[in-house]
Design an enzyme around this catalytic site. Sequence first.
Site, PDB file in Angstrom:
ATOM      1  CE  LYS A 193      -4.078   1.895   0.230  1.00  0.00           C
ATOM      2  NZ  LYS A 193      -5.257   1.787  -0.863  1.00  0.00           N
ATOM      3  CG  ASP A 207      -4.459 -13.287   8.269  1.00  0.00           C
ATOM      4  OD1 ASP A 207      -4.472 -14.255   8.184  1.00  0.00           O
ATOM      5  OD2 ASP A 207      -5.378 -12.284   8.843  1.00  0.00           O
ATOM      6  CG  ASP A 220      -8.756 -16.404   5.379  1.00  0.00           C
ATOM      7  OD1 ASP A 220      -7.447 -17.098   5.254  1.00  0.00           O
ATOM      8  OD2 ASP A 220      -9.533 -16.533   6.057  1.00  0.00           O
TER       9      ASP A 220
HETATM   10  C1  IPM Z   1      -3.526 -17.551   9.644  1.00  0.00           C
HETATM   11  C2  IPM Z   1      -4.344 -17.369  10.946  1.00  0.00           C
HETATM   12  C3  IPM Z   1      -3.557 -16.625  12.063  1.00  0.00           C
HETATM   13  C4  IPM Z   1      -2.966 -15.344  11.616  1.00  0.00           C
HETATM   14  C5  IPM Z   1      -4.370 -16.478  13.284  1.00  0.00           C
HETATM   15  C6  IPM Z   1      -4.998 -17.656  13.782  1.00  0.00           C
HETATM   16  C7  IPM Z   1      -3.516 -15.712  14.383  1.00  0.00           C
HETATM   17  O1  IPM Z   1      -5.678 -16.561  10.612  1.00  0.00           O
HETATM   18  O2  IPM Z   1      -2.671 -18.420   9.831  1.00  0.00           O
HETATM   19  O3  IPM Z   1      -3.907 -17.157   8.863  1.00  0.00           O
HETATM   20  O4  IPM Z   1      -3.617 -14.104  11.593  1.00  0.00           O
HETATM   21  O5  IPM Z   1      -1.945 -15.610  11.001  1.00  0.00           O
HETATM   22 MG    MG Z   2      -5.627 -16.276   8.383  1.00  0.00          MG
END
Ligand code: IPM
Ligand code: MG
Length: 357
Positions: free
Chosen positions: A191, A247, A251
């Site tokens: 960013k 992170d 996802d």
């Molecule tokens: C991941 C998870 C972790 C993170 C959490 C559980 C602390 O979301 O491994 O992606 O944020 O790194």
């Molecule tokens: Mg995560």
Amino acid sequence: MDFKIAVIKGDGVGPEIIDEGIKVLKKIGEVYNHKFEFRYALGGGDAIDKMGTPLPEESLDICRDSQAVLLGAVGGPKWDNVNGDIRPEKGLLRLREELGLFANLRPVNVYESIKEISPLKIDRLKSKVDFVVVRELTGGIYFGERGTSIIDGVSEAYDVEKYTEKEIRRIGKMALDIASRRRKKLISVDKANVLESSRLWRSIIDDLSKEYKDVEVRHMYVDNAAMQLIKDPSQFDVILTNNIFGDIISDEASMITGSIGMLPSASLRNDNFGMYEPIHGSAPDIAGKGIVNPIATILSASMLLRHSLNLNRESDSIDKAVQEVLIKGYRTEDIYEGYGIKVSTKEMGDLISNHIK
Ligand code: IPM
Ligand code: MG
């Protein structure tokens, strides 16, 4: 050969998925004549309940004294109200930090056989989707200075995003090395239009890229990257990014495959040691029902063989077994779309294990 593997089952679905990962590793041991010594250690909420801390010292010692760590998942609503310093997640973060695991690899593959479960329109998946997110794992806002205070009766809180040149260089080098062994395209996500830490990130990646003439390096703002992932996921080969963006982006990327239950990860440093875990969480809502998808954990075990134990043939045979089982139509609930054969967690583990050759 004999290998020492630390195992942390953790919380929620953790024990169920780890059992299947171990099942497959044992099968590899039989077929390829290796002896795996599994050394169980407590971590997460389970450790809070039994020992009062999410990462007991003896667990850390077991990990340090092993060649790799296989981890299920940690956390759950039961521990949502405990002090931030002893939350289950804190145990995971400490493990990453104490073991120096600065590089998190999250490969994203859309399997041809389960393409239809992707929420993306099928024409967006016409070209092959096969990329890896390389996420910095031991720096940035996750580990920066933080605090809360009340000033004139008004609460405030802060978390600092800070990166040093050294931290950016080592993750940048890791990502460039990976890109040079793949399709030689690296997109660094930041960013830099707003954040000083991102501007440093960008300049160091530019500098490093001069040593990798064969890799095409581009920069992308994180908001744009989030959009491009949905618009045209096949454009990516290696995505390099900081801890918090990684992170979130990973996802998002997992859903392109149709289920977060399919994605493994490896957390590495500069030697062979590593920690391997599915990218999904402890899924307390489905824990104990025997329906969780064990594939992310089984593929994590495969990454463990490849990256920490140098057993490439064995790792290939797990990847192939997973593909074959999917092609034959076996599905856990999360990847079931009305046809094929619905199976339980254990059955999926058995099927994959029986396909190991
Ligand atoms: C991941 C998870 C972790 C993170 C959490 C559980 C602390 O979301 O491994 O992606 O944020 O790194
Ligand atoms: Mg995560």
